[in-house]
Scaffold this motif. Structure first.
Motif, PDB file in Angstrom:
ATOM      1  N   GLN A 156       0.908  -1.299   0.063  1.00  0.00           N
ATOM      2  CA  GLN A 156       0.013  -0.032   0.089  1.00  0.00           C
ATOM      3  C   GLN A 156       0.852   1.210   0.134  1.00  0.00           C
ATOM      4  O   GLN A 156       2.032   1.268   0.752  1.00  0.00           O
ATOM      5  N   GLN A 157       0.455   2.186  -0.937  1.00  0.00           N
ATOM      6  CA  GLN A 157       1.163   3.453  -0.739  1.00  0.00           C
ATOM      7  C   GLN A 157       1.034   4.336   0.493  1.00  0.00           C
ATOM      8  O   GLN A 157      -0.037   4.324   1.195  1.00  0.00           O
ATOM      9  N   ASP A 158       1.784   5.111   0.811  1.00  0.00           N
ATOM     10  CA  ASP A 158       1.791   5.810   2.199  1.00  0.00           C
ATOM     11  C   ASP A 158       1.834   7.550   1.783  1.00  0.00           C
ATOM     12  O   ASP A 158       1.797   8.360   2.502  1.00  0.00           O
ATOM     13  N   ASN A 159       1.215   7.797   0.474  1.00  0.00           N
ATOM     14  CA  ASN A 159       0.920   9.043   0.182  1.00  0.00           C
ATOM     15  C   ASN A 159       0.170   8.961  -0.945  1.00  0.00           C
ATOM     16  O   ASN A 159      -0.289   8.007  -1.483  1.00  0.00           O
ATOM     17  N   GLY A 160      -0.013  10.415  -1.540  1.00  0.00           N
ATOM     18  CA  GLY A 160      -1.043  10.366  -2.457  1.00  0.00           C
ATOM     19  C   GLY A 160      -0.729  10.593  -3.834  1.00  0.00           C
ATOM     20  O   GLY A 160      -1.179  10.974  -4.762  1.00  0.00           O
ATOM     21  N   ASP A 161       0.782  10.169  -4.103  1.00  0.00           N
ATOM     22  CA  ASP A 161       1.481  10.633  -5.134  1.00  0.00           C
ATOM     23  C   ASP A 161       1.896   9.499  -6.040  1.00  0.00           C
ATOM     24  O   ASP A 161       2.163   9.555  -7.219  1.00  0.00           O
ATOM     25  N   ASP A 162       1.975   8.351  -5.522  1.00  0.00           N
ATOM     26  CA  ASP A 162       2.960   7.135  -6.176  1.00  0.00           C
ATOM     27  C   ASP A 162       2.011   6.105  -6.574  1.00  0.00           C
ATOM     28  O   ASP A 162       2.570   4.863  -7.096  1.00  0.00           O
ATOM     29  N   CYS A 163       0.709   6.306  -6.719  1.00  0.00           N
ATOM     30  CA  CYS A 163      -0.204   5.298  -7.325  1.00  0.00           C
ATOM     31  C   CYS A 163      -0.012   4.816  -8.630  1.00  0.00           C
ATOM     32  O   CYS A 163       0.187   3.431  -9.187  1.00  0.00           O
ATOM     33  N   GLY A 164       0.515   5.805  -9.485  1.00  0.00           N
ATOM     34  CA  GLY A 164       0.938   5.462 -10.933  1.00  0.00           C
ATOM     35  C   GLY A 164       2.279   4.277 -10.936  1.00  0.00           C
ATOM     36  O   GLY A 164       2.362   3.543 -11.752  1.00  0.00           O
ATOM     37  N   VAL A 165       3.239   4.666 -10.033  1.00  0.00           N
ATOM     38  CA  VAL A 165       4.206   3.780  -9.755  1.00  0.00           C
ATOM     39  C   VAL A 165       3.875   2.504  -9.467  1.00  0.00           C
ATOM     40  O   VAL A 165       4.817   1.349  -9.890  1.00  0.00           O
ATOM     41  N   PHE A 166       2.995   2.433  -8.592  1.00  0.00           N
ATOM     42  CA  PHE A 166       2.540   1.194  -7.981  1.00  0.00           C
ATOM     43  C   PHE A 166       1.845   0.239  -9.145  1.00  0.00           C
ATOM     44  O   PHE A 166       2.074  -0.856  -9.221  1.00  0.00           O
ATOM     45  N   VAL A 167       0.752   0.964  -9.861  1.00  0.00           N
ATOM     46  CA  VAL A 167       0.117   0.197 -11.133  1.00  0.00           C
ATOM     47  C   VAL A 167       1.377  -0.411 -11.824  1.00  0.00           C
ATOM     48  O   VAL A 167       1.363  -1.407 -12.450  1.00  0.00           O
ATOM     49  N   MET A 168       2.576   0.405 -12.442  1.00  0.00           N
ATOM     50  CA  MET A 168       3.498  -0.009 -13.422  1.00  0.00           C
ATOM     51  C   MET A 168       4.234  -1.260 -12.648  1.00  0.00           C
ATOM     52  O   MET A 168       4.623  -2.164 -13.324  1.00  0.00           O
ATOM     53  N   LYS A 169       4.477  -1.234 -11.349  1.00  0.00           N
ATOM     54  CA  LYS A 169       5.024  -2.330 -10.666  1.00  0.00           C
ATOM     55  C   LYS A 169       3.990  -3.509 -10.557  1.00  0.00           C
ATOM     56  O   LYS A 169       4.445  -4.663 -10.764  1.00  0.00           O
TER      57      LYS A 169
END
Length: 173
Positions: free
Chosen positions: A112-125
């Motif tokens: 789970q992300q711990d900020n409001g910015d990294d969702c796109g990076v998580f999706v790529m991963k």
């Protein structure tokens, strides 16, 4: 590492907007053909819902959808049936009619992300892991937040390499 020779992957990028209880969608279908979708075992569908990126993975042989979300929220999941229906309506000639009835399985124990910015990076991963030939142990990947600076650098390097390849190809031509 990847089943690229086994799995034909077709990437669909979907932007989904919902306002005033009226669903609108804009599907970007460049390079998507009936043949590419039909030949694919897996369709990766990054979804942008309410300023947040999630991932839907269509597994055609298993006749199901897997849903990846780095920021658990019922509001992201609640739009999924409408999104699948809209996808089917847009490219119905390339998908089986019962695709809107397939179950949508939420992938458990995701990092789970711990900020409001990294969702796109998580999706790529998540996309990379969804295509991995290895069995995924999400428990081992719980520290992705700590590794975000490294992931950002890797993505930047990949983009620069791709851009460099394009320039070199154009110079050679």
């Amino acid at each position: 590492m990847f089943k690229s020779e086994i799995i034909n992957v077709c990437h669909l990028i979907v932007q989904y907007y919902k306002s005033n209880k009226v669903a609108n969608s804009k599907i970007l279908l460049s390079h998507i053909t009936l043949a590419s979708i039909t030949a694919s075992d897996v369709v990766l569908m990054p979804c942008h819902v309410s300023s947040h990126w999630t991932l839907l993975v269509c597994r055609q042989k298993e006749q199901c959808w897997d849903f990846y979300d780095s920021f658990k929220s019922g509001r992201h999941r609640s739009n999924l049936p409408d999104l699948v229906k809209t996808l089917y309506e847009e490219v119905s000639e390339a998908l089986p009619a019962d695709i809107i009835m397939w179950p949508i399985n939420e992938v458990p124990n995701l990092p789970q992300q711990d900020n409001g910015d990294d969702c796109g990076v998580f999706v790529m991963k998540f996309m990379k892991e969804a295509l991995s030939a290895e069995t995924i142990s999400w428990q081992e990947k719980k520290n992705w937040c700590k590794e975000m600076p490294q992931f950002h650098a890797e993505i930047t390097a990949d983009i620069l390499r791709a851009f460099s390849n394009i320039i070199n190809t154009n110079i050679s031509a």
